[in-house]
Write an enzyme that holds these catalytic residues in place. Structure first.
Site, PDB file in Angstrom:
ATOM      1  N   ASP A 221       0.846  -1.201   0.000  1.00  0.00           N
ATOM      2  CA  ASP A 221       0.000   0.000   0.000  1.00  0.00           C
ATOM      3  C   ASP A 221       0.882   1.252   0.000  1.00  0.00           C
ATOM      4  OD1 ASP A 221      -3.059  -0.868   1.236  1.00  0.00           O
ATOM      5  OD2 ASP A 221      -1.424  -2.228   1.648  1.00  0.00           O
TER       6      ASP A 221
ATOM      7  N   ASP B  73      -6.574  -1.599  -3.230  1.00  0.00           N
ATOM      8  CA  ASP B  73      -7.913  -1.872  -2.704  1.00  0.00           C
ATOM      9  C   ASP B  73      -8.042  -3.383  -2.536  1.00  0.00           C
ATOM     10  OD1 ASP B  73     -10.611  -1.202  -1.986  1.00  0.00           O
ATOM     11  OD2 ASP B  73     -11.227  -1.983  -3.928  1.00  0.00           O
TER      12      ASP B  73
ATOM     13  N   GLY C  37     -13.006  -6.006  -2.112  1.00  0.00           N
ATOM     14  CA  GLY C  37     -12.579  -4.835  -2.859  1.00  0.00           C
ATOM     15  C   GLY C  37     -13.694  -4.162  -3.633  1.00  0.00           C
TER      16      GLY C  37
ATOM     17  N   ASP D  61     -12.090   4.495  -2.412  1.00  0.00           N
ATOM     18  CA  ASP D  61     -12.575   3.169  -2.841  1.00  0.00           C
ATOM     19  C   ASP D  61     -13.538   3.288  -4.020  1.00  0.00           C
ATOM     20  OD1 ASP D  61     -11.428   1.457  -0.744  1.00  0.00           O
ATOM     21  OD2 ASP D  61     -12.780   2.525   0.617  1.00  0.00           O
TER      22      ASP D  61
ATOM     23  N   GLU E 279      -5.238   7.221  -0.014  1.00  0.00           N
ATOM     24  CA  GLU E 279      -5.736   6.536   1.185  1.00  0.00           C
ATOM     25  C   GLU E 279      -4.726   6.561   2.319  1.00  0.00           C
ATOM     26  OE1 GLU E 279      -7.038   2.412   0.831  1.00  0.00           O
ATOM     27  OE2 GLU E 279      -7.412   2.347   2.977  1.00  0.00           O
TER      28      GLU E 279
ATOM     29  N   ASP F 145      -6.519   4.965  -4.342  1.00  0.00           N
ATOM     30  CA  ASP F 145      -6.421   3.820  -3.429  1.00  0.00           C
ATOM     31  C   ASP F 145      -5.337   2.925  -4.023  1.00  0.00           C
ATOM     32  OD1 ASP F 145      -6.594   1.571  -1.896  1.00  0.00           O
ATOM     33  OD2 ASP F 145      -8.779   1.551  -1.829  1.00  0.00           O
TER      34      ASP F 145
ATOM     35  N   THR G  17      -6.892  -4.778   0.642  1.00  0.00           N
ATOM     36  CA  THR G  17      -5.662  -5.100   1.377  1.00  0.00           C
ATOM     37  C   THR G  17      -5.805  -6.382   2.190  1.00  0.00           C
ATOM     38  OG1 THR G  17      -5.193  -2.744   1.533  1.00  0.00           O
ATOM     39  CG2 THR G  17      -3.918  -4.172   2.972  1.00  0.00           C
TER      40      THR G  17
ATOM     41  N   LYS H 193     -15.296  -5.451  -7.272  1.00  0.00           N
ATOM     42  CA  LYS H 193     -16.732  -5.656  -7.486  1.00  0.00           C
ATOM     43  C   LYS H 193     -17.204  -4.916  -8.736  1.00  0.00           C
ATOM     44  CE  LYS H 193     -17.589  -5.275  -2.909  1.00  0.00           C
ATOM     45  NZ  LYS H 193     -16.467  -5.989  -2.299  1.00  0.00           N
TER      46      LYS H 193
END
Ligand SMILES: Nc1ncnc2c1ncn2[C@@H]1O[C@H](COP(=O)(O)O)[C@@H](O)[C@H]1OP(=O)(O)O
Ligand SMILES: [Mg+2]
Length: 326
Positions: free
Chosen positions: A67, A137, A236, A263, A90, A134, A139, A240
């Site tokens: 990240d 996404d 995530g 997100d 993020e 992000d 994680t 999706k």
């Protein structure tokens, strides 16, 4: 590059290349095996953790070296190219002073640069643009080895509205091609999408995708009311929306507060460029301007082109709507 290319196309073209570079960093960290996991909120006093739970944030919100490194790559690359736009990541403020030179992306997606800019974005100025990042996404899925749930998200907002962005899936098809380049889904409202061919969801059944790891009573009540034939539970927000873009589901429903603007900005922009819609559970678009609050406090409701978004929302029970006031 021709000076005359509109700024929005340059930002998108740079984001496409940068997301792919960040995806490679995510894979390199995993291959090295030193994830450097930290729990973002565990250093807070108990009452603060209680507060975070109330607003829907998890006290076990994890962050890894992937990240951090992917965000440093993205923010440094984009801010050097576009010093006057706002970029929000993020992982907050990270040290960008000494990052490896090969993390700094200077190239652009040529196909986007050569595109005809939608007229409404021709004069978009740096101060109109906010980019929501992000870097990784999904994680928790990354740490659990559910690698295809992971995406790198770069969302582009103009005047507070998400209008486009990039969803990069570094582990696309990794079961058959572990060292492959991943897959990049990009879009700009008015221009269309690229990197993939949108799929068409089945006409003989109704499929919803939702959270794998953040399921609670309200999420379940919303799903029951919509009565899908099938539920695809995956990790995530980016993943999706990939499920929607590929035509594997008709709607993404999440009556919960855990997601944040980073997100949903890219997923919303790419999905809407493909003709779909992503809003809160009342049907209202989120505000992605630079002073907007981070939480997606009214949940997520996304549908593909051809599904009546408003009609579907109207099937949610009153108690679900009431649980997410403005
Ligand atoms: N309660 C929560 N606490 C922390 N992050 C959350 C929460 N709910 C959702 N998210 C973020 O939204 C994404 C989508 O959620 P879900 O997989 O449950 O549908 C997650 O990958 C996570 O992003 P991230 O992995 O970048 O922290
Ligand atoms: Mg996320």
């Amino acid at each position: 590059m021709a000076q005359s290319v509109p700024l929005i196309l340059k930002v998108l073209a740079s984001s496409i290349k940068t997301a792919a570079r960040a995806g490679k960093i995510v894979k390199d960290v995993m291959d090295k095996g030193e994830l450097g996991i930290v729990h973002k909120n565990t250093t807070l006093p108990t009452f603060m953790n209680y507060f975070f739970r109330l607003i829907g944030a998890s006290k076990n919100d994890v962050q890894t070296e992937a990240d951090r490194s992917a965000q440093r790559c993205i923010i440094t690359s984009l801010s050097r190219q576009f010093p006057n736009i706002t970029i929000i990541g993020e992982e907050g403020t990270l040290d960008e002073a000494e990052i490896p030179s090969d993390w700094i992306v200077t190239d652009f997606d040529e196909c986007v640069l050569k595109s005809t800019c939608p007229p409404k974005f021709i004069d978009t100025k740096p101060e109109d643009i906010v980019v929501w990042v992000d870097p990784l996404d999904g994680t928790s899925e990354y740490t659990e080895g559910l690698l295809d749930h992971v995406t790198v998200l770069i969302g582009i907002a103009v005047g507070g509205k998400s209008v486009g962005g990039v969803i990069h899936q570094p582990y696309y098809d990794y079961h058959t091609n572990r060292n492959g380049p991943g897959k990049t889904y990009w879009g700009l409202v008015g221009l269309g999408v690229g990197g993939f061919t949108p799929g068409k969801a089945p006409s003989d059944k109704f499929i919803i995708t939702t959270s794998r790891s953040h399921r609670d009573e309200m999420v379940n009540r919303a799903l029951n009311a919509l009565n899908p034939d099938e539920i695809i539970s995956v990790g995530g927000a980016g993943h999706k929306v990939v499920v929607l873009l590929e035509g594997r589901a008709h709607a993404y429903v999440y009556a919960s507060r855990g997601c944040k603007k980073w997100d949903t900005c890219a997923p919303e922009g790419v999905l809407e460029a493909a003709g779909g819609l992503l809003t809160d559970i009342h049907g209202k678009h989120y505000d992605y301007s630079k002073n907007a609050s981070f939480p997606d406090a009214q949940g997520i409701f996304a549908t593909v082109q051809g599904v009546n978004h408003k009609d579907l929302i109207s099937k949610l029970p009153e108690e679900v709507h009431k649980a997410f006031p403005y």
